[in-house]
Design an enzyme around this catalytic site. Structure first.
Site, PDB file in Angstrom:
ATOM      1  N   LYS A 295       0.830  -1.190   0.000  1.00  0.00           N
ATOM      2  CA  LYS A 295       0.000   0.000   0.000  1.00  0.00           C
ATOM      3  C   LYS A 295       0.875   1.255   0.000  1.00  0.00           C
ATOM      4  O   LYS A 295       2.029   1.219   0.436  1.00  0.00           O
ATOM      5  CB  LYS A 295      -0.880   0.030   1.261  1.00  0.00           C
ATOM      6  CG  LYS A 295      -1.901  -1.078   1.371  1.00  0.00           C
ATOM      7  CD  LYS A 295      -2.620  -0.992   2.715  1.00  0.00           C
ATOM      8  CE  LYS A 295      -3.676  -2.087   2.865  1.00  0.00           C
ATOM      9  NZ  LYS A 295      -4.831  -1.876   1.973  1.00  0.00           N
ATOM     10  N   ARG A 369     -10.243 -11.734   2.021  1.00  0.00           N
ATOM     11  CA  ARG A 369     -11.106 -12.783   1.472  1.00  0.00           C
ATOM     12  C   ARG A 369     -10.389 -14.141   1.480  1.00  0.00           C
ATOM     13  O   ARG A 369     -11.036 -15.179   1.506  1.00  0.00           O
ATOM     14  CB  ARG A 369     -11.561 -12.379   0.073  1.00  0.00           C
ATOM     15  CG  ARG A 369     -10.441 -12.204  -0.912  1.00  0.00           C
ATOM     16  CD  ARG A 369     -10.809 -11.312  -2.096  1.00  0.00           C
ATOM     17  NE  ARG A 369     -10.978  -9.928  -1.695  1.00  0.00           N
ATOM     18  CZ  ARG A 369     -11.272  -8.932  -2.536  1.00  0.00           C
ATOM     19  NH1 ARG A 369     -11.432  -9.178  -3.825  1.00  0.00           N
ATOM     20  NH2 ARG A 369     -11.412  -7.702  -2.100  1.00  0.00           N
TER      21      ARG A 369
END
Length: 517
Positions: A295, A369
């Site tokens: 990020k 996920r």
């Protein structure tokens, strides 16, 4: 049905108190003693003062009503006016409560939080009487909900400050009768207070710096919190167990960190053994750098809160177990730290899951996920739940779609989504449906594996849900909550200071109550 509650000041004070917090205590009584210097009064109509407001106005030669007019204070719900030296009251907080439909439980809780924030409850030493009168409400025991809202807002995280918060609140809720006082005290102390404590636990876990809140540290904090609570079993799957069960997705996410992943399972047995449980599964990324798909620095510090789904599951289990809810409830918290290193998974790698479904990793920053995939499948295989809810700070897409007013709810059954909207309204934590279409499953098909975890285009929140849904039995009632937009706020709300909201505990607690019925 609406109830109007009036404080009967002539009745001798009868208290029902149980010490609960080191920094605040709540007592319920039928009148306030003369030594109370700070008072809170609810105003439903500025032109028709009654109850304690009328007494204070008369005692100050209508000084109160003149100040109300001078400050242009209205009785609109949520308005506040802080005054000093009104009659015998050294400090007087007026709170507007007018609502033509009657105040709901969440609205009462907001009022309680507004009182705490207006009086700086975490900074000042407060000894106050809250006169629960003039309230048009749908709740029979509004004082308990006001105390609950105050408790929710009375929070600060100052563990690393040199100067600690010295705020302490002794709050007296003045009710209309001894029965109201006793019943409100019981509702608050044996029920609602535990939800507030669960919310505070969630905020603590999400606010703690990532250096100190790695997977095993999360386990240790939660186990200590549950110590001594009846009908609770705690199981912790370590790396050896994860490998043995072939949870390659959970293992893979954790490979880049020196802190191994864990799967924390809290099993609360509140009903008959034969009753199938409700399963709550929360994403627990203890810090998210994005992994190899790293990020940008801006805002990365907030990724210490990427464990908020798991933290909310722990908080919900705590509330249900403490009050002895009549239900079997199991919380699953997959925990991993998503770091870049020579051992970390790479974009393009393929992970084998416990279900046997292979996942091509398009982005290592779509890791939530992945850990949920193994956790939800494990929950179904071992515990055969009758309903499963997973909660996660999963996608920025949910926030772009819904802002910070709603969490995203995604199900296979729109009727179930509508039921979740109702749960949100009653809990005070709102949700709004996003779609799950057959095409979303086609979008995540991979050319080299069964599915891919990202890179499938829009809509991002639904794509994330489709990955998780791949591991959910199609016949199982399933709710997916994406809380990325509501979990961490940059401004205060009535029941929480800015920062971690502890979002999801109140919602899931209401859902648990509904299923327990």
């Amino acid at each position: 049905m609406k109830f109007k509650h009036l404080a009967l000041l002539s009745i001798a004070m009868v208290g029902f108190s149980t010490p609960l917090l080191a920094t605040s205590s709540f007592e319920f009584a039928t009148s306030a003693s003369a030594d109370k210097k700070s008072h809170v009064v609810f105003i439903n109509d500025v032109n028709n003062l009654d109850g304690i407001s009328q007494i204070l106005d008369q005692g100050s030669v209508e000084h109160l009503s003149k100040l109300i007019e001078l400050n242009k204070f209205s009785a609109e719900k949520g308005n506040t006016l802080h005054l000093q030296m009104i009659g015998a009251a050294e400090s007087l907080l007026l709170v507007g409560t007018y609502d033509k439909d009657g105040l709901s439980a969440p609205e009462l809780q907001d009022l309680g939080g507004k009182i705490a924030s207006s009086l700086n409850s975490t900074k000042d030493m407060l000894d106050i009487a809250v006169h629960v009168q003039n309230l048009e409400t749908t709740e029979a025991l509004p004082s308990a909900h006001i105390a609950y809202g105050y408790h929710l807002r009375h929070y600060s995280f100052d563990r690393y400050k040199t100067k600690k918060s010295e705020g302490k609140s002794d709050v007296l809720l003045v009710t209309g009768s001894a029965d109201d006082a006793a019943n409100a005290a019981n509702l608050y102390h044996s029920d609602l207070a535990f939800i507030a404590q669960g919310v505070h636990l969630t905020r603590d876990l999400a606010t703690e710096p990532g250096k100190n809140m790695y997977p095993q540290a999360f386990v240790d904090v939660v186990k200590a919190k549950f110590k001594g609570i009846k009908n609770v079993d705690i199981d912790v799957l370590d790396m050896r167990d994860i490998k043995k069960l072939k949870m390659g997705a959970l293992e893979g996410v954790g490979l880049g960190s020196i802190n191994d992943p864990r799967l924390l399972v809290i099993n609360y047995r509140g009903s008959q053994k034969a009753d199938a449980p409700i399963a709550l599964v929360g994403k627990g990324i203890t810090f998210d750098t994005g992994g190899i798909s790293i990020k940008p620095n801006t805002g990365m510090w907030a990724m210490k809160s990427d464990l908020s789904g798991a933290a909310a599951v722990a908080g919900t289990l705590y509330a249900s177990a403490q009050r002895g809810e009549n239900i079997n409830l199991i919380g699953f918290m997959p925990l991993a730290e998503n770091m870049p290193s020579q051992d970390a998974i790479r974009p393009g790698d393929v992970l084998e899951t416990m279900k046997g479904v292979s996942i091509e990793v398009i982005s290592t920053d779509a890791e939530g996920r992945l850990i949920l995939a193994d956790a939800v499948y494990y929950a179904q295989q071992k515990y055969k739940p009758k309903m499963l809810l997973n909660i996660a700070t999963l996608t920025g897409s949910a926030g772009r779609a819904l802002g910070d007013e709603y969490a995203a709810v995604i199900t296979r059954d729109f009727e179930l989504s509508q039921q979740m909207m109702d749960v949100g309204e009653r809990s005070g934590e709102l949700v709004w449906p996003l779609p799950l279409h057959a095409n979303h499953f086609k979008q995540i098909e991979s050319p080299i594996a069964d599915i891919k975890n990202s890179g499938a285009g829009n809509p991002g929140a639904s794509i994330g849900a489709a990955v998780v849904a791949t591991f959910i039995d199609e016949d199982l009632p399933w709710v997916h909550l994406d809380i990325a937009s509501v979990d961490w706020l940059e401004a205060d709300i009535d029941v929480a200071p800015k920062g971690s909201q502890g979002w999801g505990v109140r919602f899931m607690d209401q859902l648990v109550r509904d299923y327990a019925k």
